[in-house]
Design an enzyme around this catalytic site. Sequence first.
Site, PDB file in Angstrom:
ATOM      1  N   LYS A   1      39.702   2.940  -3.278  1.00  0.00           N
ATOM      2  CA  LYS A   1      40.040   3.924  -4.305  1.00  0.00           C
ATOM      3  C   LYS A   1      38.848   4.253  -5.192  1.00  0.00           C
ATOM      4  CE  LYS A   1      42.717   0.239  -6.518  1.00  0.00           C
ATOM      5  NZ  LYS A   1      44.041  -0.226  -6.853  1.00  0.00           N
TER       6      LYS A   1
ATOM      7  N   LYS B   1      32.640  -7.375  -6.243  1.00  0.00           N
ATOM      8  CA  LYS B   1      32.866  -6.733  -7.537  1.00  0.00           C
ATOM      9  C   LYS B   1      31.740  -7.037  -8.508  1.00  0.00           C
ATOM     10  CE  LYS B   1      37.813  -5.856  -7.709  1.00  0.00           C
ATOM     11  NZ  LYS B   1      39.060  -6.029  -8.473  1.00  0.00           N
TER      12      LYS B   1
ATOM     13  N   LYS C   1      35.579   0.115   4.343  1.00  0.00           N
ATOM     14  CA  LYS C   1      36.993   0.159   3.961  1.00  0.00           C
ATOM     15  C   LYS C   1      37.299   1.390   3.085  1.00  0.00           C
ATOM     16  CE  LYS C   1      39.983  -2.171   0.820  1.00  0.00           C
ATOM     17  NZ  LYS C   1      40.120  -3.169  -0.231  1.00  0.00           N
TER      18      LYS C   1
END
Length: 330
Positions: free
Chosen positions: A199, A114, A196
């Site tokens: 979203k 992140k 992966k």
Amino acid sequence: MEKMKTVFSGIQPSGNLTIGNYLGAMKNFSKFSEDYNTFYCVVDMHAITVRQVPAELRRRTYETLALYMAAGLDEKKNTLFVQSHVPQHAELGWILDCYTMFGELSRMTQFKDKSAKNAQNINAGLFTYPALMAADILLYQTDIVPVGIDQKQHLELARDVAIRFNQIYGDTFTVPDGYISPDTMKIMSLQEPTAKMSKSDPNPNGVVYILDSKDDIMRKFKRAVTDSGSEIRYSEDKPGVSNLMSIYSAFSGKSMEEIEREFDGKGYGDFKLAVGEACADGLSKIREEFAKLIADKAHLDEVMKCGAEAAFYHARKTMSKVRRKIGFVN
Ligand code: TRP
């Protein structure tokens, strides 16, 4: 009689939820409702570790709650609530910050990912995120935490922090176990099956959302990337086909061997249609339920309020123990 065990899990109200979120975690939640004391939380405080548009955060908080319910969680059998409604999460979060090591937090792969993605906003909350997550879990003396495989590292940290705290102060927290369902492999992007399904994927064709229409679902599966060759076979050298097989298996309940037999001699085209159908069918009930629930804000408000009250009761109990152990004046 043995005391009922406690289950806790949380989902962030950021971004639209994908079938990866659904199959990896949410689908498992309802099976605990009968035999466990279950807490399912919309973790809005975690969501603000990344900038959110206020109106969207609010809307998604309602949507995430409605999705819990649409996915089969009855508000009478489960405590459904919003993290920021129960102030003890922040309170214990701070305390656990003081029992979580800089080195431990530095090793978290989610933090590394992140912060690479948000280089302009690597805030302290993003760094201590796992300590707040530990607080969520430990506040309710949780025994079992159903999560997707990507949360395994955070869960282990929560265990380590609980054990550390208990060693210093004597038995305070239940040490939780993760529940990573054996049949929920990681769901990968349909466009890039080695990454992966996320979203926040910039390529919308790679991601299937729980609330996608059937047309969108069919279109995305038709365009899904497959591998060279033409066989439907589960293997490491066929990441595209294997990912589609995982999705098909999860929605249809069929094993990999059954799927291989079913599509023996058939091509990718037929297979992709079948996966799309199974996925759209599996989600159609959730979509219908969701539409009903989201139209009734007053009811959702009521569910949140009752959930927060129930959660508060348990959270307060743990906090009074923690305060006493630490030496805070009563
Ligand atoms: N970190 C989790 C995720 O991103 C969400 C979460 C927050 C959570 N607190 C939790 C999950 C407590 C389980 C238990 O998926």
